[in-house]
Design a protein around this motif. Structure first.
Motif, short mmCIF file in Angstrom:
data_model
loop_
_atom_site.label_atom_id
_atom_site.label_comp_id
_atom_site.label_asym_id
_atom_site.label_seq_id
_atom_site.Cartn_x
_atom_site.Cartn_y
_atom_site.Cartn_z
N THR A 344 -16.06 -5.44 -9.07
CA THR A 344 -17.52 -5.87 -7.60
C THR A 344 -18.34 -6.04 -7.93
N SER A 345 -18.81 -6.16 -9.69
CA SER A 345 -19.89 -6.15 -9.65
C SER A 345 -20.29 -6.63 -9.92
N PRO A 346 -21.74 -7.53 -9.97
CA PRO A 346 -22.54 -8.45 -10.08
C PRO A 346 -22.16 -8.97 -11.74
N GLU A 347 -21.95 -8.53 -12.74
CA GLU A 347 -22.27 -8.75 -13.84
C GLU A 347 -20.25 -9.39 -13.87
N VAL A 348 -19.29 -8.74 -13.10
CA VAL A 348 -18.19 -9.14 -13.65
C VAL A 348 -17.40 -10.46 -12.59
N VAL A 349 -17.94 -10.34 -11.60
CA VAL A 349 -17.85 -11.73 -10.72
C VAL A 349 -18.98 -12.35 -9.95
N PRO A 350 -19.02 -13.91 -11.08
CA PRO A 350 -20.16 -14.15 -10.93
C PRO A 350 -20.43 -14.64 -9.21
N GLU A 351 -21.80 -15.22 -8.98
CA GLU A 351 -22.04 -15.38 -8.00
C GLU A 351 -21.70 -16.56 -6.98
N GLY A 352 -20.99 -16.92 -6.15
CA GLY A 352 -20.10 -17.55 -5.34
C GLY A 352 -19.31 -17.85 -5.32
N THR A 353 -18.65 -16.57 -6.85
CA THR A 353 -17.13 -16.34 -7.09
C THR A 353 -16.28 -15.88 -6.10
N PRO A 354 -15.74 -16.03 -5.32
CA PRO A 354 -14.88 -14.62 -4.96
C PRO A 354 -13.91 -14.23 -5.04
N SER A 355 -13.82 -13.14 -4.88
CA SER A 355 -13.09 -12.19 -5.61
C SER A 355 -12.09 -12.23 -5.07
N PRO A 356 -10.97 -12.01 -6.06
CA PRO A 356 -9.63 -12.37 -5.91
C PRO A 356 -8.92 -10.60 -4.86
N GLU A 357 -7.77 -11.44 -4.00
CA GLU A 357 -7.56 -9.81 -2.87
C GLU A 357 -6.95 -8.59 -4.17
N ARG A 358 -7.43 -7.66 -3.69
CA ARG A 358 -7.44 -6.50 -4.26
C ARG A 358 -6.95 -5.28 -2.98
N ARG A 359 -6.07 -4.97 -2.93
CA ARG A 359 -5.45 -3.96 -1.99
C ARG A 359 -5.70 -2.09 -2.37
N VAL A 360 -5.90 -1.28 -1.75
CA VAL A 360 -4.61 0.09 -1.89
C VAL A 360 -4.60 0.44 -0.48
N VAL A 361 -3.01 0.54 -0.54
CA VAL A 361 -2.63 1.52 0.65
C VAL A 361 -2.04 2.74 -0.39
N THR A 362 -1.50 3.26 1.33
CA THR A 362 -1.03 4.75 0.99
C THR A 362 0.25 4.56 1.78
N ILE A 363 1.58 4.87 1.55
CA ILE A 363 2.77 5.10 2.23
C ILE A 363 2.70 6.63 2.79
N ARG A 364 2.58 7.12 3.54
CA ARG A 364 1.99 8.65 4.07
C ARG A 364 3.33 9.26 4.04
N HIS A 365 3.28 10.24 3.79
CA HIS A 365 4.04 11.95 4.07
C HIS A 365 5.29 11.25 2.82
N ALA A 366 5.13 10.75 1.72
CA ALA A 366 6.23 9.87 0.97
C ALA A 366 5.82 10.88 -0.76
N ILE A 367 7.07 10.65 -1.28
CA ILE A 367 6.69 11.22 -2.74
C ILE A 367 6.70 10.42 -3.56
N HIS A 368 6.10 10.69 -4.52
CA HIS A 368 5.94 10.32 -5.98
C HIS A 368 7.57 9.21 -6.52
N GLU A 369 8.99 10.34 -6.30
CA GLU A 369 9.94 9.04 -6.61
C GLU A 369 10.45 7.98 -5.28
N ASP A 370 10.11 8.24 -4.43
CA ASP A 370 10.34 7.01 -3.55
C ASP A 370 10.27 5.71 -3.84
N GLN A 371 9.30 5.60 -4.67
CA GLN A 371 9.42 4.56 -5.06
C GLN A 371 10.63 3.87 -6.73
N SER A 372 11.04 4.66 -7.16
CA SER A 372 11.82 4.62 -7.40
C SER A 372 13.58 4.49 -6.76
#
Length: 459
Positions: A344-372
């Motif tokens: 989201t730095s000005p050097e990367v995103v030109p002024e007036g250009t909307p940034s694409p969606e960037r999302r971080v979600v944590t699944i609580r009470h879960a372990i690494h292997e649950d995604q396989s």
């Protein structure tokens, strides 16, 4: 935010979701029955080895279960799986007994759904079977598909091309062509390539899993770049198929690749990766402009921890991070935070250009292997043997994880049903935490070392 006691009360109500079936993975919930086939090109480690998942014209997956492939594909893969998990011989034999017969509910070598063909056409027993069948045949036949969005999947450390079949099946049952790459950088539990001999026979050249007992950034970074190159070769291969160029599949020369010709949609090509595959996803986005959307599942940031590793075109690429609470550590989350701040730095995103969606979600009470696929073995009896169990039911975590992927893609690709996934996620919102934890909030992070993934099933 739902209070912890209430959340745990919800967890008790989900005991019925501790799904385990000694014969198969769960059937996907999309409208299309899934087919799959392995593809190997080239007679060296620099060739391409993938598993394709795609929608077919069938309407009843269960009617074709004789053609479902086994989850374990031979002795070498089982031994590599055991070695990567550090299982002792008694535990290994027990796991072999339990998991040896499990199948993947996809029809092996079934031709892809034809252009303009309605699923169910040409089958011998349509009608009432359509109404009863689950996993790719619910209600009336789904519409034909003229174009097929493409997704590439990078596995984690100690995994292989079939370790994330649950995710691949769910996406393919909704019209995607999913390309699961088996990496040959010695991070797969096992892999091989075929070498022709003078007799005309093909000899297997085995590549074993490399186990490290300490941090080794130089090697892991080099492997990440090798993996990224393998993803680019997989994209090249799928473009060849789409353009109708000849592809010689050493494993199955007669498979009808022409059914994909002119139908693969690369305009919003997706790259998905788990753990080491998450690092591979980010590096592949940085290197290959043909990849437009990134999904990093519990990304292990150590192999690409230097900003110079990731000159991402972040002003144009939507990215979703799905983290598991019991895997992510402070160091890893700091790398994610730095990456997102850079985006989201000005050097990367030109002024007036909307940034694409960037999302971080944590699944609580879960372990690494649950995604396989391990999510469907960990609750019982697998987790008892290896000592890895979630507080939340692993099959539930797996379903939430897959729905987050599909929900995110539904906002980028019109072919995915957004409402269906949002309704499912709303039901289990107590498991989800949006955004990265605040830097002072240590309660949301694991306290163990983040430099190595040794000991994790599918890192």
């Amino acid at each position: 935010m739902v209070k912890e006691p209430e959340a745990m009360g919800q967890a008790k109500k989900t005991k019925q979701l501790r799904w385990w079936n000694p014969r198969r993975l769960p059937l996907p919930k999309g409208p299309y029955v899934v087919g799959c086939v392995d593809v190997m090109t080239g007679s060296s480690a620099s060739g391409c080895f993938i598993r394709l998942h795609y929608p077919t014209s069938l309407r009843d997956a269960k009617a074709h279960k004789r053609n479902w492939p086994k989850w374990f594909m031979g002795k070498d893969y089982f031994e590599g799986f055991v070695d990567s998990m550090n299982l002792n011989p008694p535990s290994a034999q027990y796991i072999k007994l339990i998991l040896g017969g499990i199948k993947i509910p996809a029809v092996w070598r079934e031709p892809p759904l034809g252009r303009g063909v309605t699923p169910g056409e040409g089958e011998e027993s349509p009608g009432s079977a359509d109404e009863k069948c689950k996993g790719g045949a619910r209600g009336p036949p789904p519409p034909p598909l003229d174009t097929l969005p493409v997704a590439f999947l990078s596995h984690g450390l100690g995994a292989c091309r079939f370790s994330y079949s649950t995710i691949c099946l769910e996406m393919a049952s909704r019209g995607f062509v999913v390309v699961a790459v088996e990496h040959r950088d010695h991070t797969a539990c096992s892999t091989y390539y075929l070498v022709p001999e003078e007799s005309g026979e093909l000899r297997r050249e085995h590549l074993e899993f490399w186990k490290l007992e300490k941090k080794e950034y130089t090697l892991r970074n080099r492997q990440a770049h090798l993996r990224s190159a393998e993803i680019r070769r997989a994209v090249d291969l799928m473009e060849d198929i789409n353009e109708g160029r000849p592809v010689h599949n050493l494993l199955d020369p007669t498979f009808p690749f022409q059914d994909f010709q002119g139908r693969l949609d690369f305009s919003k090509a997706v790259i998905i990766g788990h753990s080491f595959g998450g690092a591979t996803t980010l590096l592949s986005l940085a290197k290959d402009p043909r990849l437009r959307i990134g999904i990093a599942l519990d990304a292990w940031m150590y192999p690409v921890k230097r900003v110079a590793d990731l000159p991402l075109r972040l002003s144009t690429q939507p990215i979703l991070f799905v983290n598991m609470q019991y895997f992510q550590k402070r160091h890893n989350l700091d790398e994610m935070r730095r990456l997102l701040e850079m985006a989201t730095s000005p050097e990367v995103v030109p002024e007036g250009t909307p940034s694409p969606e960037r999302r971080v979600v944590t699944i609580r009470h879960a372990i690494h292997e649950d995604q396989s696929d391990s999510a469907y073995f960990i609750g019982w009896p697998f987790g008892i043997v290896v000592g890895q169990q979630s507080v939340a039911p692993s099959p539930l975590v797996s379903s939430v994880n897959t729905r987050l992927i599909l929900q995110f893609l539904s906002k980028q690709i019109d072919s995915v049903d957004l409402g269906e996934h949002e309704r499912f996620l709303a039901k289990w919102k107590w498991l989800l935490k949006e955004g990265l934890p605040a830097e002072e909030d240590k309660g949301e992070c694991s306290t163990s070392d983040s430099g190595s993934e040794v000991g994790s099933t599918t890192s």
